[in-house]
Scaffold this motif. Structure first.
Motif, PDB file in Angstrom:
ATOM      1  N   GLU A   1      -7.656   6.052   7.235  1.00 45.53           N
ATOM      2  CA  GLU A   1      -8.344   6.672   6.099  1.00 45.53           C
ATOM      3  C   GLU A   1      -9.628   5.919   5.754  1.00 45.53           C
ATOM      4  O   GLU A   1     -10.634   6.533   5.398  1.00 45.53           O
ATOM      5  CB  GLU A   1      -7.405   6.719   4.893  1.00 45.53           C
ATOM      6  CG  GLU A   1      -6.259   7.709   5.038  1.00 45.53           C
ATOM      7  CD  GLU A   1      -6.745   9.141   5.210  1.00 45.53           C
ATOM      8  OE1 GLU A   1      -7.706   9.533   4.515  1.00 45.53           O
ATOM      9  OE2 GLU A   1      -6.171   9.862   6.056  1.00 45.53           O
TER      10      GLU A   1
ATOM     11  N   PRO B   1      -3.419   3.804   6.432  1.00 42.91           N
ATOM     12  CA  PRO B   1      -4.515   3.395   5.549  1.00 42.91           C
ATOM     13  C   PRO B   1      -5.785   2.980   6.290  1.00 42.91           C
ATOM     14  O   PRO B   1      -6.893   3.289   5.854  1.00 42.91           O
ATOM     15  CB  PRO B   1      -3.903   2.221   4.778  1.00 42.91           C
ATOM     16  CG  PRO B   1      -2.443   2.509   4.743  1.00 42.91           C
ATOM     17  CD  PRO B   1      -2.158   3.133   6.084  1.00 42.91           C
TER      18      PRO B   1
ATOM     19  N   ILE C   1       0.862  -1.184   0.000  1.00 47.91           N
ATOM     20  CA  ILE C   1       0.000   0.000   0.000  1.00 47.91           C
ATOM     21  C   ILE C   1       0.898   1.233   0.000  1.00 47.91           C
ATOM     22  O   ILE C   1       1.751   1.382   0.880  1.00 47.91           O
ATOM     23  CB  ILE C   1      -0.927   0.037   1.237  1.00 47.91           C
ATOM     24  CG1 ILE C   1      -1.718  -1.276   1.367  1.00 47.91           C
ATOM     25  CG2 ILE C   1      -1.850   1.241   1.169  1.00 47.91           C
ATOM     26  CD1 ILE C   1      -2.707  -1.547   0.280  1.00 47.91           C
ATOM     27  N   ASN C   2       0.697   2.102  -0.969  1.00 41.96           N
ATOM     28  CA  ASN C   2       1.509   3.323  -1.075  1.00 41.96           C
ATOM     29  C   ASN C   2       3.008   3.004  -1.055  1.00 41.96           C
ATOM     30  O   ASN C   2       3.807   3.720  -0.449  1.00 41.96           O
ATOM     31  CB  ASN C   2       1.168   4.299   0.061  1.00 41.96           C
ATOM     32  CG  ASN C   2      -0.274   4.777   0.002  1.00 41.96           C
ATOM     33  OD1 ASN C   2      -0.863   4.876  -1.078  1.00 41.96           O
ATOM     34  ND2 ASN C   2      -0.849   5.064   1.160  1.00 41.96           N
TER      35      ASN C   2
ATOM     36  N   TYR D   1      -7.945   0.853  -0.782  1.00 48.53           N
ATOM     37  CA  TYR D   1      -6.647   0.165  -0.634  1.00 48.53           C
ATOM     38  C   TYR D   1      -6.849  -1.336  -0.859  1.00 48.53           C
ATOM     39  O   TYR D   1      -6.876  -2.110   0.100  1.00 48.53           O
ATOM     40  CB  TYR D   1      -6.061   0.407   0.762  1.00 48.53           C
ATOM     41  CG  TYR D   1      -5.815   1.859   1.090  1.00 48.53           C
ATOM     42  CD1 TYR D   1      -4.812   2.575   0.437  1.00 48.53           C
ATOM     43  CD2 TYR D   1      -6.577   2.514   2.058  1.00 48.53           C
ATOM     44  CE1 TYR D   1      -4.573   3.911   0.740  1.00 48.53           C
ATOM     45  CE2 TYR D   1      -6.350   3.848   2.366  1.00 48.53           C
ATOM     46  CZ  TYR D   1      -5.356   4.544   1.706  1.00 48.53           C
ATOM     47  OH  TYR D   1      -5.122   5.858   2.000  1.00 48.53           O
TER      48      TYR D   1
END
Length: 281
Positions: free
Chosen positions: A273, A270, A188-189, A225
């Protein structure tokens, strides 16, 4: 056949059995709790796998109810009146849980908090930064393991009484997996993050409300995500997990003992969020 060869074959056979059972049923032969959990749909739609327990009358080691289940303390969230009102509460039934992916122990000793409490504090900070006022309990609840749920019940109830606008009550854990299965991460990211599982206890007359909330959170996570959350909820037909205290009470497992602390930390932002979007912020 020599003794080392026999030992190797026996170890390999046991490892294969453990992995096979886990993949087919969700049962971890080294963790008796999982004999009462299922990766499948609720019992009306699919099988729940049963087996022996730590002791037979209390498979989840939750202890006796401190209040009658048919008339327990119940938190109905009050309307939000100000920007300072708390919307999320985080506590830890198994506050000693840690990550051994870095070479440490999988649980802290001596009644001290483990890594999972650090992750709870980080998630709290991320939520607060995102504009979601969050309360975090660092109470040690599992100094005596079989009394953990009695202690966490009191901690969770106290949080709700102090913060009556709470919309989500999260019991934050990490999973326990057979070592042969290995850890699971999602990128993720650009970072490797421990994956997140939601667990719902069904020994609760309002469990379907918590289930609906969990499904909505997973739906948001899959869009925002992909891969961060496991798409299937894990159900425990014989467990309460304090989830009768309020609608929006869920058990989150961030990774397993096989993950590193860094991978668990990477998941906190995440997750915050996703919860922010669920709460409409």
């Amino acid at each position: 056949m020599s003794y080392p060869q026999r030992t190797y074959i026996s170890d390999t056979r046991n490892a294969a059995t453990g992995i096979g059972m886990y993949l087919l049923t969700g049962v971890n032969i080294s963790d008796a709790r999982t004999y009462f959990l299922s990766f499948y749909a609720p019992p009306s739609e699919g099988p729940t796998w049963l087996g022996w327990a730590y002791y037979p009358n209390d498979p989840e080691m939750e202890g006796p109810l401190l209040e009658p289940l048919d008339n327990p303390f119940y938190h109905d969230p009050e309307p939000v009146k100000s920007a300072q009102d708390v919307l999320v509460g985080i506590y830890h039934t198994h506050s000693a849980e840690s990550y051994l992916g870095d070479g440490g122990a999988d649980r802290s000793a001596g009644g001290e908090n483990g890594d999972i409490v650090e992750i709870g504090q980080l998630l709290t900070e991320k939520l607060n930064q995102a504009g979601i006022n969050t309360a975090h309990s660092e109470e040690v609840n599992d100094a005596v393991y079989i009394q953990a749920y009695n202690h966490s019940y009191l901690a969770a109830k106290k949080m709700l009484e102090k913060n009556p606008t709470t919309r989500l009550l999260i019991d934050l854990h990490r999973d326990g997996l057979p070592s042969q299965v290995g850890k699971d991460t999602a990128k993720i990211n650009g970072q490797e993050c421990a994956r997140v599982m939601i667990v719902i206890g069904q020994k609760n007359q309002n469990w379907e409300k918590n289930d609906a909330i969990a499904r909505e959170i997973i739906k948001i996570a899959e869009k925002k995500y992909p891969g961060l959350f496991f798409p299937k909820i894990r159900y425990a037909s014989e467990a309460r997990y304090n989830q009768y205290l309020t609608d929006g009470a869920i058990l989150l497992e961030i990774g397993s003992q096989l993950n590193t602390l860094e991978e668990a930390q990477a998941a906190a932002g995440p997750i915050a969020e996703v919860l922010k979007e669920y709460l409409g912020k």
